[in-house]
Design a protein around this motif. Structure first.
Motif, PDB file in Angstrom:
ATOM      1  N   LEU C 244       8.238   9.901   5.351  1.00 37.20           N
ATOM      2  CA  LEU C 244       7.188  10.862   5.329  1.00 37.20           C
ATOM      3  C   LEU C 244       5.880   9.794   4.801  1.00 37.20           C
ATOM      4  O   LEU C 244       5.945   9.136   3.847  1.00 37.20           O
ATOM      5  CB  LEU C 244       7.186  11.874   4.457  1.00 37.20           C
ATOM      6  CG  LEU C 244       8.002  13.015   4.832  1.00 37.20           C
ATOM      7  CD1 LEU C 244       7.957  14.106   3.768  1.00 37.20           C
ATOM      8  CD2 LEU C 244       7.440  13.965   6.041  1.00 37.20           C
ATOM      9  N   PRO C 245       4.697   9.900   5.954  1.00 33.90           N
ATOM     10  CA  PRO C 245       3.758   8.967   5.669  1.00 33.90           C
ATOM     11  C   PRO C 245       3.138   8.895   4.052  1.00 33.90           C
ATOM     12  O   PRO C 245       3.166   7.652   3.462  1.00 33.90           O
ATOM     13  CB  PRO C 245       2.470   9.596   6.501  1.00 33.90           C
ATOM     14  CG  PRO C 245       3.325  10.247   7.636  1.00 33.90           C
ATOM     15  CD  PRO C 245       4.605  10.697   7.072  1.00 33.90           C
ATOM     16  N   SER C 246       3.011   9.784   3.585  1.00 26.97           N
ATOM     17  CA  SER C 246       2.462   9.900   2.118  1.00 26.97           C
ATOM     18  C   SER C 246       3.400   9.561   1.307  1.00 26.97           C
ATOM     19  O   SER C 246       3.099   9.059   0.213  1.00 26.97           O
ATOM     20  CB  SER C 246       1.950  11.393   1.717  1.00 26.97           C
ATOM     21  OG  SER C 246       3.180  12.173   1.950  1.00 26.97           O
ATOM     22  N   VAL C 247       4.839   9.502   1.751  1.00 25.64           N
ATOM     23  CA  VAL C 247       5.742   9.050   0.753  1.00 25.64           C
ATOM     24  C   VAL C 247       6.164   7.602   0.881  1.00 25.64           C
ATOM     25  O   VAL C 247       6.003   6.894  -0.236  1.00 25.64           O
ATOM     26  CB  VAL C 247       7.043   9.853   0.712  1.00 25.64           C
ATOM     27  CG1 VAL C 247       8.054   9.085  -0.140  1.00 25.64           C
ATOM     28  CG2 VAL C 247       6.919  11.094   0.620  1.00 25.64           C
ATOM     29  N   SER C 248       6.302   7.126   1.816  1.00 23.65           N
ATOM     30  CA  SER C 248       6.426   5.620   2.391  1.00 23.65           C
ATOM     31  C   SER C 248       5.258   4.896   2.005  1.00 23.65           C
ATOM     32  O   SER C 248       5.433   3.859   1.613  1.00 23.65           O
ATOM     33  CB  SER C 248       6.535   5.526   3.948  1.00 23.65           C
ATOM     34  OG  SER C 248       5.365   5.960   4.493  1.00 23.65           O
ATOM     35  N   GLU C 249       4.096   5.615   1.888  1.00 28.53           N
ATOM     36  CA  GLU C 249       2.894   4.741   1.539  1.00 28.53           C
ATOM     37  C   GLU C 249       2.923   4.319   0.039  1.00 28.53           C
ATOM     38  O   GLU C 249       2.266   3.470  -0.215  1.00 28.53           O
ATOM     39  CB  GLU C 249       1.526   5.607   2.028  1.00 28.53           C
ATOM     40  CG  GLU C 249       0.367   5.029   2.398  1.00 28.53           C
ATOM     41  CD  GLU C 249      -0.964   5.839   2.293  1.00 28.53           C
ATOM     42  OE1 GLU C 249      -0.655   6.836   1.730  1.00 28.53           O
ATOM     43  OE2 GLU C 249      -1.874   5.343   2.861  1.00 28.53           O
ATOM     44  N   ALA C 250       3.610   5.212  -0.661  1.00 26.52           N
ATOM     45  CA  ALA C 250       3.693   5.034  -2.174  1.00 26.52           C
ATOM     46  C   ALA C 250       4.807   3.952  -2.687  1.00 26.52           C
ATOM     47  O   ALA C 250       4.977   3.442  -3.720  1.00 26.52           O
ATOM     48  CB  ALA C 250       3.926   6.202  -2.953  1.00 26.52           C
TER      49      ALA C 250
END
Lengths: 336, 336, 336
Positions: C244-250
């Motif tokens: 998920l974008p917001s997860v992988s971004e972290a």
């Protein structure tokens, strides 16, 4: 002072940028929408490119330099994963001893076919509910500490602080195991072992000429604990989704707390009830204490029950009001 | 004017910032990657710290001042939750009356064991499909209103506007209930009640010396509605995931609309078919109208069926083309 | 040079903005929290408004101009969806031929009731595991290519590059189908067809006076492959969430790679084992080769098995070390 001013201006800039992006998305502005639309598009595409995972999956896509420097690998997850692993191993051994070894030794009956699913599915819920309890235990401990110290202005011991910092990870692992537990349980009746058992039960019933084998007690027990389990899983799912970065970011303090605390305790309550109803009155029947070991549901529901009951005690008016005052900054005279 | 200029510069800044961040993630740039990597790392860590929920879970972690100021608590969710609650209560009472009270009164048969799962699992799908219908009803109403008014340049009544603003929440609640419905249904055969029923059926079949109890009609009915239900759930899941902030942010208008509208109507169609096939020909069999009340699947599929059929009518060439023109800005002469 | 300077200042600005936002969320700073809280609140609200999907769902909410300009419609998804569709069609026809047409022709037995669920549930896992294999095949091919060329500094053929760019989409589709496969499988025992089969089996068992129909072999086979399948699904779920974008971004590079590569290969291994254990020894029993066609599990597990074995070969010390060197930038003398 100078720094302050700059900060505030920067803050304004960010706010304005955000507003501006917002304007682009404003669908009422029919005038000049084309150009806005395009700008918004280009801006969104930039964001998109930024958001959609820009990381390489294959090693050779990495810049050569990077592989040299050691990046941290989930520092926040080390402790929770270790806790989970040790819990799973111990519960697995305990269940293996009770469900496979004991019948093999005492009645020389080989139930090893139970290992892949039936034993697994005792390990999963046990670990899951224990992890869920450890999410809410530190908060309770902290509250007791504050009541004892009579102030909020004193640091917690390091171990408690560290524990508090990994509650999110503990909760997510607990949810993952709970989901696996649900799928394992749902897969019971599709298994060959279940089918063969059913057929032999049917055979015996016919031979015994028993028209109906209905046991109201058993029926009620199962209907209730299955229902409680599903509801508990539903609540846990809501909490898990709400802790996705992009979702939790959209909450304010009060909203986030409402979900993580109230729903969290509700989930813990439902899961504990699920475990206790599953146990029903097994805890008084001696035949379930094979080799003098208590059935796993008792051990599994101990910690959650403790957490819940202590929490209830802390909510009693007398303590609750004092805790309230302490948390609003009140200090007991000459505390420390 | 001055403001405009500043805006545009700010826009450029944001765009440049984003591009710059992008450059950091650019994996082709092997030269100077080390330093870039580090900068990107530090930037990402800042973001990360910002994204991973930075909110306290325990009350005492809150700054004392904050608890005084009243933050809003899910303003967008009040209406949808109220709708859901009232729907669940009414459907629960209706099902309770038909499935538990009626047999108790007429045949003094105690079926109260059905409440935790069987009754629950009629309440859940009924509420879920009704909520799903309410997601697409306002759009249909708005279209009718525009056709009647002959223009798009006139505001909708407030209630309609408010309704439209909570469609996302209604849809998510509908999805949650649909998931619970799926788990409840899958748990049927693992229940003791089901097992005992099976055994007594087997007993009777043997006694009646009936070799095969196969009812092709029943088999077909169940295979189809189970399959339709699963597919419907799958489509709903895709829509739900696509409405996560970070995901929907990565879409452009057309993509988002394609998912939320086309897939949405597909899901509604699948779920309505699921309900109707479940009903099969019960709606003509009088024995299903206990106490002159229609079976719940009829009431459940009424609203969705209406929404779907009106939508189809609106897609007819004659109306569709006019609606198209209106939405492109055309106005009926002397409208209003 | 001038540009560089500006860039760096901009970078600082962004970093500072982020830090500032962070300060607002800092819960330790009790002093001046009220004002901070408010600012953070207002900032968060702006973000929120920006994040919560700001896109219109109904056509008429769109600015008139927008419908004219053609926005792209999931360009990244065209290829994966086409691959999935063609795979599903071919596997469906193959299964239909073996499970429905063949019995109809040879024994004139009508098994068409199998189409909605049983045939579907052979199509889904087959397509799912094939898609999962295609996620990891290009990486393996690229590695072979690099070993052959003896350098990493030469571009891959376009088709390989394009393939690599859609691995995420292929993986997500594979996960979606795997979930559907799980639900379909879990729904088996709740179906009427299963119930009727059970009853007739019970009848026969009684008639044959067979007290127990237990087949240890069958039991073990099913316990193991069900368990493997559930674990595989769990691992796939973790990978899906992490993308998920917001997860992988972290994540940082190493973390993201650890999840997408190690967990990915683990999932592929579990799913392949799931398929092979499902097949058990069917592949030697001639009766499963209806019309000389091999059972689907063999065809389904071929590609994944190839990918896994080639990957294992590439991990052998001799090749692995050379690959390592190449990826660190080493080049074979006079390569090309």
């Amino acid at each position: 002072m100078e720094q302050r001013k700059e900060d505030s201006t920067l803050k304004d800039n960010v706010a304005e940028c955000l507003e501006m992006l917002e304007i682009r998305n404003d669908v009422e502005s029919t005038r000049t929408t084309e150009v806005c639309g395009q700008e918004a598009q280009q801006l969104r595409e930039t964001c998109q490119h930024l958001l959609l995972c820009p990381y390489p999956v294959e090693e050779f896509e990495l810049p050569t330099s990077l592989r040299l420097q050691e990046l941290p690998l989930f520092p926040q997850w080390h402790l929770p994963l270790k806790v989970m692993a040790s819990l799973m191993v111990s519960t697995f051994l305990y269940t293996l001893l009770r469900d496979v070894v004991q019948p093999l030794v005492t009645q020389s009956r080989n139930d090893s076919y139970k290992i892949p699913i039936l034993v697994m599915n005792k390990v999963l819920p046990w670990t899951s509910i224990t992890l869920l309890a450890t999410v809410y235990l530190p908060g309770v401990l902290a509250a007791i500490l504050q009541l004892h110290r009579g102030t909020k202005y004193s640091h917690f011991p390091d171990w408690l602080g560290r524990w508090m910092s990994v509650r999110k990870q503990l909760g997510l692992l607990s949810f993952l195991l709970a989901c696996l537990h649900a799928i394992y349980s749902l897969s019971y009746p599709m298994r060959r072992s279940y089918r063969y058992k059913m057929l032999s039960w049917a055979y015996q019933q016919v031979k015994q000429n028993k028209e109906d084998a209905w046991v109201a007690d058993d029926v009620w027990r199962m209907e209730i604990y299955v229902s409680l389990g599903i509801l508990g899983l539903g609540v846990l799912a809501v909490i898990a989704v709400s802790s996705l970065p992009s979702v939790s970011e959209a909450f304010n303090w009060r909203e986030f707390q409402c979900i993580q605390r109230n729903l969290g305790y509700l989930a813990l309550l439902l899961c504990t009830a699920h475990a206790l109803v599953f146990g029903w009155r097994k805890w008084v029947e001696l035949k379930h204490y094979v080799w003098y070991t208590p059935p796993s549901f008792i051990l599994a529901s101990l910690l959650p029950a403790v957490v819940l009951s202590v929490k209830m005690v802390l909510c009693l008016p007398c303590l609750g009001r004092r805790l309230e005052r302490i948390r609003r900054g009140w200090e007991r005279p000459h505390s420390q």
